[in-house]
Motif scaffolding. Structure first.
Motif, PDB file in Angstrom:
ATOM      1  N   ALA A 184      10.944  82.950 116.795  1.00  0.00           N
ATOM      2  CA  ALA A 184      11.922  83.998 117.067  1.00  0.00           C
ATOM      3  C   ALA A 184      13.342  83.425 117.107  1.00  0.00           C
ATOM      4  CB  ALA A 184      11.589  84.692 118.386  1.00  0.00           C
ATOM      5  N   LEU A 185      13.488  82.242 117.701  1.00  0.00           N
ATOM      6  CA  LEU A 185      14.810  81.625 117.748  1.00  0.00           C
ATOM      7  C   LEU A 185      15.310  81.309 116.348  1.00  0.00           C
ATOM      8  CD1 LEU A 185      14.348  79.235 120.816  1.00  0.00           C
ATOM      9  CD2 LEU A 185      15.511  81.446 120.746  1.00  0.00           C
ATOM     10  N   TRP A 186      14.424  80.772 115.511  1.00  0.00           N
ATOM     11  CA  TRP A 186      14.830  80.483 114.139  1.00  0.00           C
ATOM     12  C   TRP A 186      15.082  81.772 113.351  1.00  0.00           C
ATOM     13  CZ3 TRP A 186      16.731  76.517 111.650  1.00  0.00           C
ATOM     14  CH2 TRP A 186      16.532  75.233 112.166  1.00  0.00           C
ATOM     15  N   GLY A 187      14.322  82.816 113.639  1.00  0.00           N
ATOM     16  CA  GLY A 187      14.500  84.075 112.929  1.00  0.00           C
ATOM     17  C   GLY A 187      15.871  84.686 113.113  1.00  0.00           C
ATOM     18  N   ALA A 188      16.541  84.322 114.191  1.00  0.00           N
ATOM     19  CA  ALA A 188      17.895  84.838 114.415  1.00  0.00           C
ATOM     20  C   ALA A 188      18.922  84.205 113.482  1.00  0.00           C
ATOM     21  CB  ALA A 188      18.294  84.588 115.870  1.00  0.00           C
ATOM     22  N   TRP A 189      18.523  83.139 112.785  1.00  0.00           N
ATOM     23  CA  TRP A 189      19.454  82.429 111.912  1.00  0.00           C
ATOM     24  C   TRP A 189      19.141  82.615 110.431  1.00  0.00           C
ATOM     25  CZ3 TRP A 189      23.810  80.365 113.718  1.00  0.00           C
ATOM     26  CH2 TRP A 189      23.881  79.984 115.066  1.00  0.00           C
ATOM     27  N   ALA A 190      17.971  83.115 110.087  1.00  0.00           N
ATOM     28  CA  ALA A 190      17.578  83.147 108.675  1.00  0.00           C
ATOM     29  C   ALA A 190      16.790  84.415 108.373  1.00  0.00           C
ATOM     30  CB  ALA A 190      16.740  81.921 108.327  1.00  0.00           C
ATOM     31  N   ASP A 191      17.119  85.050 107.257  1.00  0.00           N
ATOM     32  CA  ASP A 191      16.382  86.240 106.823  1.00  0.00           C
ATOM     33  C   ASP A 191      15.112  85.861 106.076  1.00  0.00           C
ATOM     34  OD1 ASP A 191      18.240  88.143 107.841  1.00  0.00           O
ATOM     35  OD2 ASP A 191      19.561  87.723 106.132  1.00  0.00           O
ATOM     36  N   ASP A 192      15.245  84.916 105.148  1.00  0.00           N
ATOM     37  CA  ASP A 192      14.103  84.499 104.324  1.00  0.00           C
ATOM     38  C   ASP A 192      13.490  83.257 104.964  1.00  0.00           C
ATOM     39  OD1 ASP A 192      12.257  83.924 102.404  1.00  0.00           O
ATOM     40  OD2 ASP A 192      13.688  83.677 100.757  1.00  0.00           O
ATOM     41  N   LEU A 193      12.730  83.478 106.053  1.00  0.00           N
ATOM     42  CA  LEU A 193      12.197  82.388 106.860  1.00  0.00           C
ATOM     43  C   LEU A 193      10.681  82.387 106.834  1.00  0.00           C
ATOM     44  CD1 LEU A 193      12.438  80.156 109.132  1.00  0.00           C
ATOM     45  CD2 LEU A 193      12.307  82.069 110.755  1.00  0.00           C
ATOM     46  N   ARG A 194      10.112  81.195 106.672  1.00  0.00           N
ATOM     47  CA  ARG A 194       8.692  80.987 106.880  1.00  0.00           C
ATOM     48  C   ARG A 194       8.531  79.888 107.909  1.00  0.00           C
ATOM     49  NH1 ARG A 194       6.227  81.309 100.684  1.00  0.00           N
ATOM     50  NH2 ARG A 194       7.119  83.362 100.191  1.00  0.00           N
ATOM     51  N   HIS A 195       7.944  80.247 109.044  1.00  0.00           N
ATOM     52  CA  HIS A 195       7.762  79.320 110.159  1.00  0.00           C
ATOM     53  C   HIS A 195       6.293  78.948 110.247  1.00  0.00           C
ATOM     54  CE1 HIS A 195       7.304  77.880 114.296  1.00  0.00           C
ATOM     55  NE2 HIS A 195       8.606  77.635 114.295  1.00  0.00           N
ATOM     56  N   SER A 196       6.003  77.642 110.288  1.00  0.00           N
ATOM     57  CA  SER A 196       4.623  77.171 110.311  1.00  0.00           C
ATOM     58  C   SER A 196       4.444  76.128 111.393  1.00  0.00           C
ATOM     59  CB  SER A 196       4.228  76.549 108.957  1.00  0.00           C
ATOM     60  OG  SER A 196       4.414  77.475 107.903  1.00  0.00           O
ATOM     61  N   THR A 197       3.229  76.099 111.945  1.00  0.00           N
ATOM     62  CA  THR A 197       2.853  75.079 112.915  1.00  0.00           C
ATOM     63  C   THR A 197       1.990  74.037 112.217  1.00  0.00           C
ATOM     64  OG1 THR A 197       2.902  76.659 114.746  1.00  0.00           O
ATOM     65  CG2 THR A 197       1.664  74.619 115.090  1.00  0.00           C
TER      66      THR A 197
END
Length: 321
Positions: free
Chosen positions: A283-296
């Motif tokens: 969520a924190l990263w989503g505030a900075w990027a529209d085209d975001l893929r976050h992975s663990t």
């Protein structure tokens, strides 16, 4: 007639063997390198040149290392990507074998300055646009490059870090103890440098030990290279961290207030530490990027060394977007 004594037969002189082991210097082990990569120095400003490893051919990708490492942390991933990319692995200013200017103000080691180094490096090598991936400190530099140079960075990957502003806002209470080094190195110039220099190998080695799930991921020769590089760079490493509590926060705050966001495809790869520390990293990263893929990623902090196949695949997937 005078008698002369017979000539004494000549006996070849042989110097006796001397046990001089005490005077011999121990053999110097060669510094590890990325196999198949060329090394060069590239000037990025009047007083700073970067040590750079370059390999492969194809579209360019720049890989930035983290703390307490050098460009060597990318050795596995870089060799893989070099099959179809030009891979550029610099030591950041203040780290490794790159130049270490004296901290003469907040800008010397700001992420904005270090991001400009990276863009200039690529331009000096003939690339006006490139993909960029960073780990830890290098990810903060990559993040700033993405915001400051959106027309240059085609794809952006950030490994196991939060943007500087979010990091300081997220760390609080007892869980913040995991970042004790952050609070030490942001203190005014003098004390942190003195304390760390007094036991540099123990200090930097601590992070290599406790942040890795797989202790074999950093072999002895690479570990020794990391410790040697950090030992020789205490003032500049501290200056890098000190900037993160000052001018780097100011730059992030200005971008947040202006609504500036990362315009390129972004991949963020992290350990599963967000929930443990009480915040949602995606969520924190989503505030900075529209085209975001976050992975663990299931590994320790040093993911490019502990899980290079996963990281290489993720970067290829990113650059295909």
């Amino acid at each position: 007639m005078t008698d002369h004594p017979p000539a004494t037969p000549s006996i070849p002189f042989t110097r006796p063997a001397i046990n001089d082991q005490r005077t011999k210097e121990p053999p110097v082990e060669p510094e590890p390198t990325i196999p198949g990569f060329d090394y060069r120095r590239v000037a990025v400003s009047e007083d700073v040149s970067l040590n750079v490893a370059v390999g492969g051919t194809g579209t360019p990708v720049v890989l930035l290392h983290g703390f307490p490492q050098t460009h060597l942390m990318w050795r596995h991933v870089a060799a893989d990507l070099a099959a179809d990319h030009t891979v550029i692995c610099p030591d950041l200013r203040g780290y490794g074998d790159s130049d270490k200017p004296l901290e003469d103000g907040p800008h010397t080691y700001s992420k904005r300055t270090m991001a400009r180094d990276v863009v200039t490096l690529a331009q000096e090598m003939g690339y006006d646009r490139f993909a960029l991936a960073g780990h830890d400190r290098g990810a903060l530099v990559a993040f700033r490059a993405g915001l400051d140079h959106p027309d240059v960075i085609t794809h952006l990957a950030c490994l196991d870090v939060l943007p500087t502003l979010d990091m300081w806002e997220a760390l609080h209470g007892v869980p913040a103890a995991v970042g004790f080094h952050l609070y030490l190195m942001v203190q005014p110039q003098g004390l942190p440098e003195l304390m760390i220099t007094a036991s540099a190998d123990a200090f930097f080695g601590h992070f290599l030990d406790v942040w890795a799930n797989d202790p074999d991921a950093v072999p002895a020769d690479v570990r020794a290279a990391y410790l040697r590089a950090c030992r020789e760079a205490v003032p500049s490493i501290v200056a890098d961290y000190r900037a993160s509590a000052g001018i780097d926060v100011e730059h992030d705050e200005a971008d947040r207030a202006a609504g500036n966001r990362l315009a390129m495809p972004v991949a963020v790869l992290q350990q599963d530490w967000g929930a443990a520390l009480g915040f949602e990293a995606a969520a924190l990263w989503g505030a900075w990027a529209d085209d975001l893929r976050h992975s663990t990623v299931s590994c320790g902090h040093f993911m490019a060394e502990e899980a290079p196949t996963d990281i290489g695949k993720a970067l290829r997937d990113l650059m295909a977007r």
